[in-house]
Design an enzyme around this catalytic site. Structure first.
Site, PDB file in Angstrom:
ATOM      1  N   ILE A  26      41.181  30.017  32.623  1.00 33.31           N
ATOM      2  CA  ILE A  26      42.598  30.259  32.925  1.00 33.31           C
ATOM      3  C   ILE A  26      42.986  29.700  34.298  1.00 33.31           C
ATOM      4  O   ILE A  26      44.060  29.124  34.463  1.00 33.31           O
ATOM      5  CB  ILE A  26      42.892  31.773  32.840  1.00 33.31           C
ATOM      6  CG1 ILE A  26      42.705  32.265  31.389  1.00 33.31           C
ATOM      7  CG2 ILE A  26      44.298  32.097  33.335  1.00 33.31           C
ATOM      8  CD1 ILE A  26      42.709  33.780  31.230  1.00 33.31           C
ATOM      9  N   ASP A  71      33.259  32.227  47.973  1.00 37.55           N
ATOM     10  CA  ASP A  71      32.978  33.383  47.133  1.00 37.55           C
ATOM     11  C   ASP A  71      33.924  34.491  47.596  1.00 37.55           C
ATOM     12  O   ASP A  71      33.888  34.882  48.772  1.00 37.55           O
ATOM     13  CB  ASP A  71      31.507  33.782  47.335  1.00 37.55           C
ATOM     14  CG  ASP A  71      31.094  34.933  46.431  1.00 37.55           C
ATOM     15  OD1 ASP A  71      31.950  35.792  46.116  1.00 37.55           O
ATOM     16  OD2 ASP A  71      29.907  34.977  46.059  1.00 37.55           O
ATOM     17  N   TYR A 165      34.512  47.166  33.401  1.00 41.33           N
ATOM     18  CA  TYR A 165      35.493  46.066  33.461  1.00 41.33           C
ATOM     19  C   TYR A 165      36.912  46.605  33.277  1.00 41.33           C
ATOM     20  O   TYR A 165      37.824  46.231  34.014  1.00 41.33           O
ATOM     21  CB  TYR A 165      35.157  45.015  32.386  1.00 41.33           C
ATOM     22  CG  TYR A 165      36.120  43.846  32.334  1.00 41.33           C
ATOM     23  CD1 TYR A 165      36.033  42.794  33.249  1.00 41.33           C
ATOM     24  CD2 TYR A 165      37.131  43.783  31.369  1.00 41.33           C
ATOM     25  CE1 TYR A 165      36.919  41.722  33.201  1.00 41.33           C
ATOM     26  CE2 TYR A 165      38.014  42.712  31.314  1.00 41.33           C
ATOM     27  CZ  TYR A 165      37.906  41.680  32.234  1.00 41.33           C
ATOM     28  OH  TYR A 165      38.788  40.616  32.176  1.00 41.33           O
ATOM     29  N   LYS A 169      40.171  46.312  35.955  1.00 40.25           N
ATOM     30  CA  LYS A 169      41.469  45.706  35.648  1.00 40.25           C
ATOM     31  C   LYS A 169      42.601  46.729  35.779  1.00 40.25           C
ATOM     32  O   LYS A 169      43.740  46.361  36.113  1.00 40.25           O
ATOM     33  CB  LYS A 169      41.425  45.044  34.271  1.00 40.25           C
ATOM     34  CG  LYS A 169      40.500  43.813  34.247  1.00 40.25           C
ATOM     35  CD  LYS A 169      40.960  42.763  35.254  1.00 40.25           C
ATOM     36  CE  LYS A 169      40.121  41.519  35.291  1.00 40.25           C
ATOM     37  NZ  LYS A 169      40.639  40.494  36.218  1.00 40.25           N
ATOM     38  N   PRO A 195      46.493  39.336  30.428  1.00 47.01           N
ATOM     39  CA  PRO A 195      46.192  38.543  29.227  1.00 47.01           C
ATOM     40  C   PRO A 195      45.532  39.422  28.172  1.00 47.01           C
ATOM     41  O   PRO A 195      44.883  40.425  28.485  1.00 47.01           O
ATOM     42  CB  PRO A 195      45.200  37.495  29.734  1.00 47.01           C
ATOM     43  CG  PRO A 195      45.355  37.466  31.220  1.00 47.01           C
ATOM     44  CD  PRO A 195      45.750  38.859  31.599  1.00 47.01           C
ATOM     45  N   GLY A 196      45.695  39.002  26.911  1.00 47.62           N
ATOM     46  CA  GLY A 196      44.962  39.659  25.839  1.00 47.62           C
ATOM     47  C   GLY A 196      43.606  38.991  25.706  1.00 47.62           C
ATOM     48  O   GLY A 196      42.796  39.047  26.635  1.00 47.62           O
ATOM     49  N   ASP A 199      40.865  32.127  24.903  1.00 46.85           N
ATOM     50  CA  ASP A 199      39.690  31.312  24.615  1.00 46.85           C
ATOM     51  C   ASP A 199      39.254  30.523  25.857  1.00 46.85           C
ATOM     52  O   ASP A 199      39.787  29.464  26.147  1.00 46.85           O
ATOM     53  CB  ASP A 199      40.028  30.349  23.467  1.00 46.85           C
ATOM     54  CG  ASP A 199      38.766  29.815  22.819  1.00 46.85           C
ATOM     55  OD1 ASP A 199      37.668  30.100  23.334  1.00 46.85           O
ATOM     56  OD2 ASP A 199      38.884  29.106  21.797  1.00 46.85           O
TER      57      ASP A 199
HETATM   58  N1  NAD Z   1      39.485  35.198  28.862  1.00 45.68           N
HETATM   59  C1  NAD Z   1      40.067  36.342  28.533  1.00 45.68           C
HETATM   60  O1  NAD Z   1      40.121  36.734  27.340  1.00 45.68           O
HETATM   61  C2  NAD Z   1      40.717  37.197  29.586  1.00 45.68           C
HETATM   62  C3  NAD Z   1      41.434  38.306  29.142  1.00 45.68           C
HETATM   63  C4  NAD Z   1      42.053  39.116  30.066  1.00 45.68           C
HETATM   64  C5  NAD Z   1      41.966  38.818  31.417  1.00 45.68           C
HETATM   65  N2  NAD Z   1      41.247  37.725  31.824  1.00 45.68           N
HETATM   66  C6  NAD Z   1      41.192  37.497  33.256  1.00 45.68           C
HETATM   67  O2  NAD Z   1      41.643  36.176  33.525  1.00 45.68           O
HETATM   68  C7  NAD Z   1      40.962  35.662  34.680  1.00 45.68           C
HETATM   69  C8  NAD Z   1      40.311  34.348  34.360  1.00 45.68           C
HETATM   70  O3  NAD Z   1      39.409  34.551  33.282  1.00 45.68           O
HETATM   71  P1  NAD Z   1      38.722  33.366  32.489  1.00 45.68           P
HETATM   72  O4  NAD Z   1      38.615  33.808  31.071  1.00 45.68           O
HETATM   73  O5  NAD Z   1      39.357  32.063  32.807  1.00 45.68           O
HETATM   74  O6  NAD Z   1      37.269  33.452  33.127  1.00 45.68           O
HETATM   75  P2  NAD Z   1      36.210  32.294  33.468  1.00 45.68           P
HETATM   76  O7  NAD Z   1      34.897  32.980  33.532  1.00 45.68           O
HETATM   77  O8  NAD Z   1      36.391  31.151  32.537  1.00 45.68           O
HETATM   78  O9  NAD Z   1      36.672  31.866  34.920  1.00 45.68           O
HETATM   79  C9  NAD Z   1      36.523  32.740  36.013  1.00 45.68           C
HETATM   80  C10 NAD Z   1      36.216  31.908  37.231  1.00 45.68           C
HETATM   81  O10 NAD Z   1      36.040  32.784  38.341  1.00 45.68           O
HETATM   82  C11 NAD Z   1      34.993  32.270  39.126  1.00 45.68           C
HETATM   83  N3  NAD Z   1      34.401  33.330  39.946  1.00 45.68           N
HETATM   84  C12 NAD Z   1      33.653  34.379  39.542  1.00 45.68           C
HETATM   85  N4  NAD Z   1      33.230  35.080  40.585  1.00 45.68           N
HETATM   86  C13 NAD Z   1      33.727  34.474  41.698  1.00 45.68           C
HETATM   87  C14 NAD Z   1      33.636  34.739  43.075  1.00 45.68           C
HETATM   88  N5  NAD Z   1      32.912  35.759  43.529  1.00 45.68           N
HETATM   89  N6  NAD Z   1      34.275  33.924  43.943  1.00 45.68           N
HETATM   90  C15 NAD Z   1      34.999  32.868  43.488  1.00 45.68           C
HETATM   91  N7  NAD Z   1      35.115  32.563  42.180  1.00 45.68           N
HETATM   92  C16 NAD Z   1      34.489  33.359  41.288  1.00 45.68           C
HETATM   93  C17 NAD Z   1      34.003  31.722  38.116  1.00 45.68           C
HETATM   94  O11 NAD Z   1      33.102  30.796  38.714  1.00 45.68           O
HETATM   95  C18 NAD Z   1      34.934  31.095  37.086  1.00 45.68           C
HETATM   96  O12 NAD Z   1      35.207  29.732  37.363  1.00 45.68           O
HETATM   97  C19 NAD Z   1      39.984  36.770  35.096  1.00 45.68           C
HETATM   98  O13 NAD Z   1      40.585  37.564  36.086  1.00 45.68           O
HETATM   99  C20 NAD Z   1      39.799  37.564  33.823  1.00 45.68           C
HETATM  100  O14 NAD Z   1      39.373  38.889  34.074  1.00 45.68           O
HETATM  101  C21 NAD Z   1      40.628  36.916  30.942  1.00 45.68           C
END
Ligand code: NAD
Length: 269
Positions: A26, A71, A165, A169, A195-196, A199
């Site tokens: 995302i 980080d 988790y 959130k 988000p729900g 992918d």
């Molecule tokens: N994919 C889903 O279904 C979904 C649903 C609801 C919410 N979200 C939220 O959306 C956001 C993005 O999710 P995504 O699915 O793209 O996840 P993803 O795992 O594809 O991407 C997350 C990114 O965060 C980075 N990251 C993790 N720890 C880190 C740190 N300590 N410092 C810096 N970067 C760090 C990772 O390297 C990764 O690139 C998150 O907050 C997630 O909780 C995702």
């Protein structure tokens, strides 16, 4: 092209957007959408080198995208990150707090290490990056400043296998509200999206964990959750990015303290 369509281009023109966790999924889609709307983008992830997808985007947009390794759990390092971002693109107009990690386990097995890891990234890192950027926005008096935090539908409702988790959130939603109230007198807006199921690389890991705990074949949980969405499918990263761009833009200038469900109809509020 209709006049209305033309009006929508460049909604973030001239703005500097900092996106955490933008190495994939995302976050990367958000960076891409912000650049398409005219923004300059500081793209943060934890790897020393930019992931391939970020490098490809940077090649296409050498003047408007910069990768910064950081980080978000390194709280002492946050001022260094912000200084580097400002040196590159000037005052920060928008923070997108997107970095997060996922894990799950049955409640009676949910352990301390997993709690610490998720709260450290998803809550502590999120909060202190936000606090540091808000201080900078207040001091700079940046016009149009706002924050968008990535929550989740998991923050709306507990889940037996996903307790830690979900709690992280829910905390994102709560901090979004508190920060919005604290910043309202400064004209800075703070919102979130929930988000729900989307992918992304994160969901590959989620699917594998559900396969383990619910004894399912790999890919089955992902199929099921997509079908359970009222719109009939998982979301795409670009569909989350559209909501983030809207909340960051002046189109949302009277919206603050909200967490917008972007989930194909799964949660109603
Ligand atoms: N994919 C889903 O279904 C979904 C649903 C609801 C919410 N979200 C939220 O959306 C956001 C993005 O999710 P995504 O699915 O793209 O996840 P993803 O795992 O594809 O991407 C997350 C990114 O965060 C980075 N990251 C993790 N720890 C880190 C740190 N300590 N410092 C810096 N970067 C760090 C990772 O390297 C990764 O690139 C998150 O907050 C997630 O909780 C995702």
């Amino acid at each position: 092209m209709a006049a209305n369509d033309q009006k929508r281009f460049g909604r973030l023109a001239g703005r500097h957007v900092l996106v955490t966790g933008a190495g994939g999924g995302i976050g990367l889609a958000i960076a891409e959408a912000c650049i398409a709307e005219g923004a300059r983008c500081s793209v943060v992830d934890r790897g020393a080198d930019a992931p391939d997808a970020v490098r490809a985007l940077a090649r296409a947009h050498p003047d408007t995208l910069a990768y910064m390794a950081a980080d978000v759990t390194d709280i002492a390092g946050i001022p260094r990150l912000l200084a580097a971002a400002q040196a590159k693109f000037g005052a920060i107009h928008t923070l997108v707090n997107n970095a997060a990690v996922f894990d799950m386990a049955p409640l009676l097995e949910a352990d301390e290490a997993s709690f610490d890891r998720m709260f450290s990234v998803n809550v502590k890192g999120m909060f202190f990056v936000m606090q540091a950027v808000l201080r900078h926005m207040v001091e700079a008096g940046t016009p149009g400043a706002s924050v968008v935090n990535l929550a989740s539908q998991a923050g709306r409702r507990g889940e037996a296998l996903v307790s830690h988790y979900c709690a992280t959130k829910a905390a994102v939603i709560s901090y979004t509200q508190s920060a919005a109230l604290a910043m309202a007198p400064h004209g800075i807006r703070v919102n979130g999206i929930a988000p729900g199921v989307v992918d992304t690389p994160m969901w590959a890991g989620v699917d594998a964990l559900f396969a383990k705990y619910e004894n399912l074949p790999i890919g089955e949980k992902k199929r099921q959750v997509g079908l359970a969405v009222p719109l009939g499918r998982m979301g795409a990263p670009a569909e989350m990015a559209g909501a983030v761009v809207f909340l960051a833009s002046d189109d949302a200038r009277y919206i603050t303290a909200q967490t917008l469900n972007v989930d194909g109809g799964s949660v109603m509020s």
